[in-house]
Design a protein around this motif. Structure first.
Motif, PDB file in Angstrom:
ATOM      1  N   ILE A  69      85.953 -16.326 -68.562  1.00  0.00           N
ATOM      2  CA  ILE A  69      87.451 -16.515 -68.161  1.00  0.00           C
ATOM      3  C   ILE A  69      88.302 -16.654 -69.303  1.00  0.00           C
ATOM      4  O   ILE A  69      89.315 -15.882 -69.422  1.00  0.00           O
ATOM      5  N   THR A  70      87.858 -17.521 -70.319  1.00  0.00           N
ATOM      6  CA  THR A  70      88.600 -17.418 -71.474  1.00  0.00           C
ATOM      7  C   THR A  70      88.558 -16.331 -72.227  1.00  0.00           C
ATOM      8  O   THR A  70      89.697 -15.794 -72.920  1.00  0.00           O
ATOM      9  N   GLU A  71      87.426 -15.536 -72.390  1.00  0.00           N
ATOM     10  CA  GLU A  71      87.396 -14.087 -73.085  1.00  0.00           C
ATOM     11  C   GLU A  71      88.468 -13.268 -72.343  1.00  0.00           C
ATOM     12  O   GLU A  71      89.059 -12.487 -73.010  1.00  0.00           O
ATOM     13  N   ALA A  72      88.071 -13.075 -71.063  1.00  0.00           N
ATOM     14  CA  ALA A  72      89.132 -12.289 -70.267  1.00  0.00           C
ATOM     15  C   ALA A  72      90.622 -12.511 -70.291  1.00  0.00           C
ATOM     16  O   ALA A  72      91.322 -11.647 -70.515  1.00  0.00           O
ATOM     17  N   LEU A 194     100.066  -5.206 -64.339  1.00  0.00           N
ATOM     18  CA  LEU A 194      99.449  -6.631 -64.879  1.00  0.00           C
ATOM     19  C   LEU A 194      98.357  -7.110 -63.740  1.00  0.00           C
ATOM     20  O   LEU A 194      97.357  -7.954 -63.977  1.00  0.00           O
ATOM     21  N   GLN A 195      98.793  -6.944 -62.533  1.00  0.00           N
ATOM     22  CA  GLN A 195      97.912  -7.265 -61.350  1.00  0.00           C
ATOM     23  C   GLN A 195      96.695  -6.676 -61.233  1.00  0.00           C
ATOM     24  O   GLN A 195      95.797  -7.264 -61.123  1.00  0.00           O
ATOM     25  N   ILE A 196      97.032  -5.292 -61.410  1.00  0.00           N
ATOM     26  CA  ILE A 196      95.659  -4.627 -61.570  1.00  0.00           C
ATOM     27  C   ILE A 196      94.653  -4.720 -62.713  1.00  0.00           C
ATOM     28  O   ILE A 196      93.437  -4.820 -62.692  1.00  0.00           O
ATOM     29  N   ALA A 197      95.377  -5.202 -63.744  1.00  0.00           N
ATOM     30  CA  ALA A 197      94.609  -5.491 -65.125  1.00  0.00           C
ATOM     31  C   ALA A 197      93.753  -6.681 -64.980  1.00  0.00           C
ATOM     32  O   ALA A 197      92.758  -7.012 -65.745  1.00  0.00           O
ATOM     33  N   VAL A 234      71.655 -14.370 -58.669  1.00  0.00           N
ATOM     34  CA  VAL A 234      72.182 -13.042 -59.251  1.00  0.00           C
ATOM     35  C   VAL A 234      73.237 -12.774 -58.426  1.00  0.00           C
ATOM     36  O   VAL A 234      74.438 -12.621 -58.916  1.00  0.00           O
ATOM     37  N   TRP A 235      72.943 -12.759 -57.145  1.00  0.00           N
ATOM     38  CA  TRP A 235      74.307 -12.636 -55.971  1.00  0.00           C
ATOM     39  C   TRP A 235      75.079 -13.745 -55.944  1.00  0.00           C
ATOM     40  O   TRP A 235      76.246 -13.432 -55.780  1.00  0.00           O
ATOM     41  N   ALA A 236      74.727 -14.789 -56.393  1.00  0.00           N
ATOM     42  CA  ALA A 236      75.608 -15.967 -56.257  1.00  0.00           C
ATOM     43  C   ALA A 236      76.679 -15.806 -57.519  1.00  0.00           C
ATOM     44  O   ALA A 236      77.887 -15.893 -57.312  1.00  0.00           O
ATOM     45  N   VAL A 237      76.258 -15.256 -58.455  1.00  0.00           N
ATOM     46  CA  VAL A 237      77.099 -15.142 -59.633  1.00  0.00           C
ATOM     47  C   VAL A 237      77.895 -13.841 -59.183  1.00  0.00           C
ATOM     48  O   VAL A 237      79.168 -13.856 -59.784  1.00  0.00           O
ATOM     49  N   PHE A 238      77.402 -12.968 -58.724  1.00  0.00           N
ATOM     50  CA  PHE A 238      78.139 -11.615 -58.380  1.00  0.00           C
ATOM     51  C   PHE A 238      79.352 -12.046 -57.249  1.00  0.00           C
ATOM     52  O   PHE A 238      80.485 -11.739 -57.523  1.00  0.00           O
ATOM     53  N   LEU A 239      79.129 -12.974 -56.418  1.00  0.00           N
ATOM     54  CA  LEU A 239      79.842 -13.376 -55.359  1.00  0.00           C
ATOM     55  C   LEU A 239      81.159 -14.196 -56.227  1.00  0.00           C
ATOM     56  O   LEU A 239      82.295 -13.932 -56.026  1.00  0.00           O
ATOM     57  N   LEU A 240      80.607 -15.292 -57.015  1.00  0.00           N
ATOM     58  CA  LEU A 240      81.655 -15.960 -57.770  1.00  0.00           C
ATOM     59  C   LEU A 240      82.581 -15.093 -58.662  1.00  0.00           C
ATOM     60  O   LEU A 240      83.840 -15.506 -58.693  1.00  0.00           O
ATOM     61  N   SER A 241      82.078 -13.981 -59.193  1.00  0.00           N
ATOM     62  CA  SER A 241      82.761 -13.211 -60.261  1.00  0.00           C
ATOM     63  C   SER A 241      84.152 -12.430 -59.188  1.00  0.00           C
ATOM     64  O   SER A 241      85.172 -12.448 -59.627  1.00  0.00           O
ATOM     65  N   ALA A 242      83.433 -12.208 -58.014  1.00  0.00           N
ATOM     66  CA  ALA A 242      84.664 -11.444 -57.436  1.00  0.00           C
ATOM     67  C   ALA A 242      85.769 -12.346 -56.888  1.00  0.00           C
ATOM     68  O   ALA A 242      86.842 -12.006 -56.783  1.00  0.00           O
ATOM     69  N   LEU A 243      85.191 -13.626 -56.582  1.00  0.00           N
ATOM     70  CA  LEU A 243      86.313 -14.699 -55.985  1.00  0.00           C
ATOM     71  C   LEU A 243      87.085 -15.038 -57.315  1.00  0.00           C
ATOM     72  O   LEU A 243      88.464 -15.146 -57.002  1.00  0.00           O
ATOM     73  N   VAL A 244      86.593 -14.991 -58.378  1.00  0.00           N
ATOM     74  CA  VAL A 244      87.534 -15.538 -59.697  1.00  0.00           C
ATOM     75  C   VAL A 244      88.275 -14.159 -59.845  1.00  0.00           C
ATOM     76  O   VAL A 244      89.531 -14.501 -60.319  1.00  0.00           O
ATOM     77  N   ALA A 245      87.921 -12.964 -59.910  1.00  0.00           N
ATOM     78  CA  ALA A 245      88.914 -11.818 -60.240  1.00  0.00           C
ATOM     79  C   ALA A 245      89.548 -11.769 -59.131  1.00  0.00           C
ATOM     80  O   ALA A 245      90.915 -11.409 -59.304  1.00  0.00           O
ATOM     81  N   GLY A 248      92.604 -14.372 -59.647  1.00  0.00           N
ATOM     82  CA  GLY A 248      93.424 -13.823 -60.525  1.00  0.00           C
ATOM     83  C   GLY A 248      94.332 -12.791 -60.223  1.00  0.00           C
ATOM     84  O   GLY A 248      95.844 -13.049 -60.678  1.00  0.00           O
ATOM     85  N   TYR A 249      93.844 -12.114 -59.435  1.00  0.00           N
ATOM     86  CA  TYR A 249      94.571 -10.913 -58.932  1.00  0.00           C
ATOM     87  C   TYR A 249      95.899 -11.532 -57.943  1.00  0.00           C
ATOM     88  O   TYR A 249      97.029 -11.371 -58.192  1.00  0.00           O
ATOM     89  N   ALA A 250      95.531 -12.570 -57.224  1.00  0.00           N
ATOM     90  CA  ALA A 250      96.276 -13.130 -56.039  1.00  0.00           C
ATOM     91  C   ALA A 250      97.335 -13.908 -57.143  1.00  0.00           C
ATOM     92  O   ALA A 250      98.411 -13.920 -56.704  1.00  0.00           O
ATOM     93  N   LEU A 251      97.029 -14.375 -58.019  1.00  0.00           N
ATOM     94  CA  LEU A 251      97.942 -15.306 -58.622  1.00  0.00           C
ATOM     95  C   LEU A 251      99.117 -14.400 -59.255  1.00  0.00           C
ATOM     96  O   LEU A 251     100.304 -14.668 -59.139  1.00  0.00           O
ATOM     97  N   VAL A 252      98.596 -13.433 -59.941  1.00  0.00           N
ATOM     98  CA  VAL A 252      99.447 -12.569 -60.623  1.00  0.00           C
ATOM     99  C   VAL A 252     100.430 -11.944 -59.358  1.00  0.00           C
ATOM    100  O   VAL A 252     101.628 -11.505 -59.541  1.00  0.00           O
ATOM    101  N   GLY A 253      99.877 -11.568 -58.492  1.00  0.00           N
ATOM    102  CA  GLY A 253     100.614 -10.994 -57.244  1.00  0.00           C
ATOM    103  C   GLY A 253     101.592 -11.962 -56.646  1.00  0.00           C
ATOM    104  O   GLY A 253     102.798 -11.444 -56.256  1.00  0.00           O
TER     105      GLY A 253
END
Length: 269
Positions: A69-72, A194-197, A234-245, A248-253
């Motif tokens: 998240i810091t890198e992103a 910025l939201q899409i980004a 692996v799928w847990a990390v996939f799922l959490l990655s989708a939730l994090v993204a 962030g998308y919802a916050l900018v929205g």
């Protein structure tokens, strides 16, 4: 005939989530069954993944996601900042627009794997254990550049011509037009870009971690889990990655709705 009512955003999102989880479960129990003679499941059911997250707790995952998240976030700030600066410069110096657009298109068409390989050689990874990866930051910035440049330019061009003429008649420069008219007219398009980004920046950071040079992060964790054949995590990390993204998308929205209430037809109190 009465006008058809649109579903609220949260209802549409809930229906979509239920449909995705249902399709995930269906594929896991039909097509992606364990190969004969093995217990390895390439696509575990949603219930197994949720149970794994519950048993592990969020603390181990947070230590992994914190770096990514810091890198992103850093890449998001750099990529969008440069994109907005170039888009504004085009309005002040219109002759450089073809150059800026060519740079944006080239950045979008570059193969990420090749760019990441060069970046890891030139920039390296994390300076110290636990630090963000320079390559991941660079790829996150690259991932958002094109979208924001195009969105900002289209937004700046949406300014009302009569308003621009009024500023010009009163002696305003192009910079004044940019501040007084174009920036306000471009806000909805810029905020949409910025939201899409946000998801793009997160994905760019994960891809940057796949290049190596880092000891902690979503990308390197996925590599380790895949090597251990730990499909549930692996799928847990996939799922959490989708939730994090998505968060962030919802916050900018949400910020976009607050900053530009006229777009959704709301009024400022």
């Amino acid at each position: 005939m009465g006008r058809a009512r649109r579903l609220p955003g949260w209802v549409a999102g809930l229906i979509g989530a239920v449909a995705l989880i249902g399709a995930w479960w269906l594929f896991s129990v039909t097509i992606f069954q364990p190969p004969p003679g093995t217990t390895f499941t390439p696509v575990p059911s949603p219930f197994v993944v949720f149970q794994t997250i519950w048993q592990d707790g969020l603390a181990p995952y947070w230590s992994v996601f914190q770096v990514t998240i810091t890198e992103a976030a850093i890449g998001y700030a750099w990529g969008n900042g440069i994109a907005l600066l170039l888009a504004a410069t085009v309005l002040l110096l219109p002759r450089i627009e073809p150059v800026v657009m060519q740079v944006a298109v080239v950045s979008y068409c570059l193969p990420v794997v090749a760019v990441g390989g060069i970046a890891i050689v030139v920039l390296g990874g994390a300076k110290r254990p636990g630090d963000p990866s320079s390559t991941a930051i660079f790829l996150a910035a690259l991932a958002v550049f094109f979208t924001t440049v195009v969105g900002a330019l289209l937004g700046f061009r949406a300014a009302d011509r009569s308003s621009l003429d009024v500023v010009h008649v009163y002696g305003g420069s192009r910079l004044t037009q940019l501040r007084k008219v174009r920036l306000i007219a471009a806000l909805p398009a810029i905020l949409n870009a910025l939201q899409i980004a946000v998801p793009s920046a997160f994905l760019g950071a994960v891809l940057g971690e796949y290049m190596g040079g880092i000891d902690r992060g979503v990308g390197i964790t996925l590599i380790k889990l895949q090597g251990d054949l730990d499909s549930a995590r692996v799928w847990a990390v996939f799922l959490l990655s989708a939730l994090v993204a998505l968060a962030g998308y919802a916050l900018v929205g949400l910020i976009s709705r607050l900053v530009t209430p006229w777009v959704s037809g709301r009024t400022v109190a």
